[in-house]
Design an enzyme around this catalytic site. Structure first.
Site, PDB file in Angstrom:
ATOM      1  N   SER A  96      24.375  17.091  -6.680  1.00 31.48           N
ATOM      2  CA  SER A  96      23.310  16.109  -6.406  1.00 31.48           C
ATOM      3  C   SER A  96      23.727  14.700  -6.797  1.00 31.48           C
ATOM      4  CB  SER A  96      22.049  16.469  -7.189  1.00 31.48           C
ATOM      5  OG  SER A  96      21.627  17.759  -6.876  1.00 31.48           O
ATOM      6  N   GLN A 152      27.926  21.962 -12.110  1.00 32.28           N
ATOM      7  CA  GLN A 152      27.878  21.822 -10.652  1.00 32.28           C
ATOM      8  C   GLN A 152      27.599  20.364 -10.315  1.00 32.28           C
ATOM      9  OE1 GLN A 152      24.632  24.065  -9.065  1.00 32.28           O
ATOM     10  NE2 GLN A 152      24.805  23.162  -7.064  1.00 32.28           N
ATOM     11  N   GLU A 190      21.526  32.108  -8.353  1.00 37.21           N
ATOM     12  CA  GLU A 190      20.520  31.936  -9.409  1.00 37.21           C
ATOM     13  C   GLU A 190      19.235  32.679  -9.054  1.00 37.21           C
ATOM     14  OE1 GLU A 190      21.350  29.607  -7.302  1.00 37.21           O
ATOM     15  OE2 GLU A 190      19.542  28.667  -6.538  1.00 37.21           O
ATOM     16  N   SER A 237      23.445  19.795 -14.693  1.00 41.75           N
ATOM     17  CA  SER A 237      23.121  20.633 -15.853  1.00 41.75           C
ATOM     18  C   SER A 237      24.381  20.926 -16.649  1.00 41.75           C
ATOM     19  CB  SER A 237      22.494  21.951 -15.394  1.00 41.75           C
ATOM     20  OG  SER A 237      21.302  21.708 -14.688  1.00 41.75           O
ATOM     21  N   GLU A 269       9.013  22.468  -1.220  1.00 42.41           N
ATOM     22  CA  GLU A 269       8.838  22.000   0.170  1.00 42.41           C
ATOM     23  C   GLU A 269       9.999  22.492   1.034  1.00 42.41           C
ATOM     24  OE1 GLU A 269       8.515  20.023  -2.506  1.00 42.41           O
ATOM     25  OE2 GLU A 269       6.341  19.776  -2.434  1.00 42.41           O
TER      26      GLU A 269
HETATM   27  C1  LIG Z   1      16.174  21.393 -14.052  1.00 42.67           C
HETATM   28  C2  LIG Z   1      17.087  20.931 -12.944  1.00 42.67           C
HETATM   29  C3  LIG Z   1      18.435  21.209 -12.988  1.00 42.67           C
HETATM   30  C4  LIG Z   1      19.297  20.763 -11.982  1.00 42.67           C
HETATM   31  N1  LIG Z   1      20.649  21.030 -12.088  1.00 42.67           N
HETATM   32  C5  LIG Z   1      21.487  20.541 -11.151  1.00 42.67           C
HETATM   33  C6  LIG Z   1      22.916  20.730 -11.286  1.00 42.67           C
HETATM   34  O1  LIG Z   1      23.408  21.348 -12.238  1.00 42.67           O
HETATM   35  N2  LIG Z   1      23.728  20.200 -10.352  1.00 42.67           N
HETATM   36  C7  LIG Z   1      23.247  19.523  -9.269  1.00 42.67           C
HETATM   37  O2  LIG Z   1      24.051  19.104  -8.439  1.00 42.67           O
HETATM   38  N3  LIG Z   1      21.897  19.308  -9.119  1.00 42.67           N
HETATM   39  C8  LIG Z   1      21.016  19.796 -10.036  1.00 42.67           C
HETATM   40  N4  LIG Z   1      19.653  19.580  -9.911  1.00 42.67           N
HETATM   41  C9  LIG Z   1      19.179  18.738  -8.825  1.00 42.67           C
HETATM   42  C10 LIG Z   1      18.408  19.469  -7.755  1.00 42.67           C
HETATM   43  O3  LIG Z   1      19.279  20.225  -6.956  1.00 42.67           O
HETATM   44  C11 LIG Z   1      17.637  18.405  -6.957  1.00 42.67           C
HETATM   45  O4  LIG Z   1      16.706  17.795  -7.825  1.00 42.67           O
HETATM   46  C12 LIG Z   1      16.927  18.999  -5.778  1.00 42.67           C
HETATM   47  O5  LIG Z   1      17.833  19.445  -4.814  1.00 42.67           O
HETATM   48  C13 LIG Z   1      15.969  17.971  -5.126  1.00 42.67           C
HETATM   49  O6  LIG Z   1      16.639  16.792  -4.848  1.00 42.67           O
HETATM   50  P1  LIG Z   1      16.053  15.378  -5.331  1.00 42.67           P
HETATM   51  O7  LIG Z   1      15.696  15.487  -6.780  1.00 42.67           O
HETATM   52  O8  LIG Z   1      17.017  14.330  -4.938  1.00 42.67           O
HETATM   53  O9  LIG Z   1      14.704  15.177  -4.551  1.00 42.67           O
HETATM   54  P2  LIG Z   1      14.547  14.698  -3.044  1.00 42.67           P
HETATM   55  O10 LIG Z   1      15.443  15.493  -2.166  1.00 42.67           O
HETATM   56  O11 LIG Z   1      14.676  13.203  -3.007  1.00 42.67           O
HETATM   57  O12 LIG Z   1      13.063  15.099  -2.740  1.00 42.67           O
HETATM   58  C14 LIG Z   1      11.939  14.312  -3.156  1.00 42.67           C
HETATM   59  C15 LIG Z   1      10.685  14.974  -2.633  1.00 42.67           C
HETATM   60  O13 LIG Z   1      10.702  15.000  -1.191  1.00 42.67           O
HETATM   61  C16 LIG Z   1      10.570  16.335  -0.721  1.00 42.67           C
HETATM   62  N5  LIG Z   1      11.397  16.527   0.470  1.00 42.67           N
HETATM   63  C17 LIG Z   1      12.696  16.175   0.633  1.00 42.67           C
HETATM   64  N6  LIG Z   1      13.148  16.528   1.854  1.00 42.67           N
HETATM   65  C18 LIG Z   1      12.110  17.143   2.483  1.00 42.67           C
HETATM   66  C19 LIG Z   1      11.937  17.729   3.764  1.00 42.67           C
HETATM   67  N7  LIG Z   1      12.938  17.783   4.642  1.00 42.67           N
HETATM   68  N8  LIG Z   1      10.725  18.257   4.064  1.00 42.67           N
HETATM   69  C20 LIG Z   1       9.690  18.222   3.183  1.00 42.67           C
HETATM   70  N9  LIG Z   1       9.799  17.663   1.936  1.00 42.67           N
HETATM   71  C21 LIG Z   1      10.981  17.133   1.595  1.00 42.67           C
HETATM   72  C22 LIG Z   1      11.061  17.213  -1.863  1.00 42.67           C
HETATM   73  O14 LIG Z   1      10.530  18.499  -1.789  1.00 42.67           O
HETATM   74  C23 LIG Z   1      10.575  16.446  -3.083  1.00 42.67           C
HETATM   75  O15 LIG Z   1       9.220  16.728  -3.330  1.00 42.67           O
HETATM   76  C24 LIG Z   1      18.774  20.022 -10.886  1.00 42.67           C
HETATM   77  C25 LIG Z   1      17.397  19.748 -10.845  1.00 42.67           C
HETATM   78  C26 LIG Z   1      16.554  20.181 -11.849  1.00 42.67           C
HETATM   79  C27 LIG Z   1      15.091  19.848 -11.772  1.00 42.67           C
END
Ligand SMILES: Cc1cc2nc3c(=O)[nH]c(=O)nc-3n(C[C@H](O)[C@H](O)[C@H](O)COP(=O)(O)OP(=O)(O)OC[C@H]3O[C@@H](n4cnc5c(N)ncnc54)[C@H](O)[C@@H]3O)c2cc1C
Length: 369
Positions: free
Chosen positions: A125, A122, A238, A157, A354
């Protein structure tokens, strides 16, 4: 067949089904080294009629209800095996292709997903687009009949072992209507996959770079500009496994108690903590069974509660490793330490805690944004 009859049938089959020696319950995503056993296991599931249970019969599935899917997920967890090769092909790409793909795309992509021949990833991100996915910047530029892709994805992933990817990219300036979904052959020139190593030592996800990657016109999934609708419509599959995790959590809790006793650390405070967690796991399982028993839509906010609770219980369970192992927790390799290190990931993937709280506050409790 009643739900309990289905459970018995699945449990009996799982107990006697031939399993590759290297197979273990690696969760929704295999590491590169898990893929051969995962593919073989998926093929066994397919031959027995247990692959892609939720797909309609016309595409080789079983038209299974949410309750039946949940039972299968729980029994697979109990048997210590994954419920399918990985999440993305059967749960995300498959349903998206069924709903939005052309007849040619359905014929081409669905059967290999069903058999476990093709592994999908997928590609959503990006470094600056996670929770706020609509701010994605990977660009798709039309070039006569083709599309040229430039940009970067992250946390993808299984990218290193995937045959195909479900990509969303920007085809216009509008925040939502400027997004289009594509199918990407991961072997195309211009795609570079750089694995990321997690702090638990595993490498389950990667950065993926697109440098002038040329996609044929028939790679578009759905209409140009409809990518947001295409992808959000089927998110959430999921969540089926959320309650099924309770099986493993009870087991882990037993391991914590045993380790603490062996280390002479099982004092009344730790006993209280273990008991409190035990109740939370029961509550999780009971809430999940109630939700799936009522065949609640997987997109329902009820599943946001489950996502929130299950990932936070999972994290808290991992954090008990240090209380149970004492300074032995500093030695790498203990399964409880591994659990502690991966505990945080659950509260991030598939929508952070969050974000789940925001959903519950706004859509369930009706609080202001
Ligand atoms: C094990 C794992 C597998 C994954 N696999 C995939 C995959 O296969 N494909 C894919 O596309 N993505 C994948 N992801 C990515 C995942 O979807 C993102 O990590 C997730 O959506 C959070 O985005 P970010 O890491 O950019 O954090 P951010 O969005 O930058 O967030 C950073 C912090 O700010 C907080 N925050 C952000 N916005 C808000 C809000 N509006 N209100 C309050 N708090 C907020 C968040 O909760 C977090 O604590 C994976 C992630 C993990 C950990």
């Amino acid at each position: 067949m009643t739900a309990e009859e289905f459970r018995t049938q699945v449990r009996d089959w799982l107990a006697s089904a031939p399993k590759p020696e290297e197979l273990y319950d690696y969760g929704g995503t295999p590491q590169l080294t898990d893929v051969p056993a995962g593919r073989q296991w998926h093929r066994t599931l397919y031959e027995a009629g247990y692959a892609c249970l939720h797909w309609p019969a016309e595409h080789g599935g079983r038209d299974a209800s949410v309750a039946e899917q949940a039972i299968f997920a729980e029994e697979a967890a109990r048997a210590g095996v994954p419920r399918q090769l990985n999440i993305v092909g059967p749960d995300l790409a498959g349903p998206v292709i069924m709903r939005h793909g052309t007849e040619a795309q359905r014929r081409r992509y669905l059967p290999p997903i069903l058999r476990g021949d093709h592994l999908w990833c997928q590609l959503f991100s990006e470094p600056d687009a996670g929770s706020d996915l609509a701010s994605l910047r990977t660009r798709a530029r039309a070039d006569v009949d083709d599309w040229i892709i430039d940009g970067q994805k992250v946390w993808t992933s299984a990218a290193g072992s995937a045959d195909y990817g479900l990509l969303i990219a920007r085809t216009g300036e509008d925040r939502y209507l400027g997004i289009t979904a594509f199918v990407v052959d991961m072997t195309l020139p211009g795609i570079a996959v750089r694995p990321l190593r997690q702090l638990d030592g595993e490498s389950k996800f990667s950065e993926v770079f697109f440098d002038k990657v040329r996609l044929a016109g028939d790679s578009v999934l759905g209409e140009v500009g409809q990518g947001w609708r295409v992808t959000t419509a089927t998110l959430g599959q999921e969540r089926l496994s959320l309650g099924a995790q309770a099986v493993g959590m009870f087991e882990a809790l037993r391991e914590v108690a045993t380790a603490a006793r062996e280390h002479g650390l099982l004092d009344p405070v730790l006993e209280d903590t273990i008991t409190a967690l035990w109740s939370r796991i029961w509550l999780l399982r009971a809430t999940w069974l109630r939700a799936v028993g009522a065949d609640t839509e997987l997109s329902s906010s009820a599943f946001s509660v489950l996502k929130l609770v299950s990932s936070e219980v999972y994290r808290d369970l991992g954090d008990l490793a240090t209380s149970a192992l004492g300074t032995d927790a500093l030695a790498a390799g203990h399964p409880l330490v591994h659990r502690m290190l991966v505990g945080r990931a659950q509260t991030i993937l598939g929508g952070t805690s969050e974000i789940q709280r925001n959903i519950l506050a706004e859509r369930v409790l009706g609080l202001p944004r």
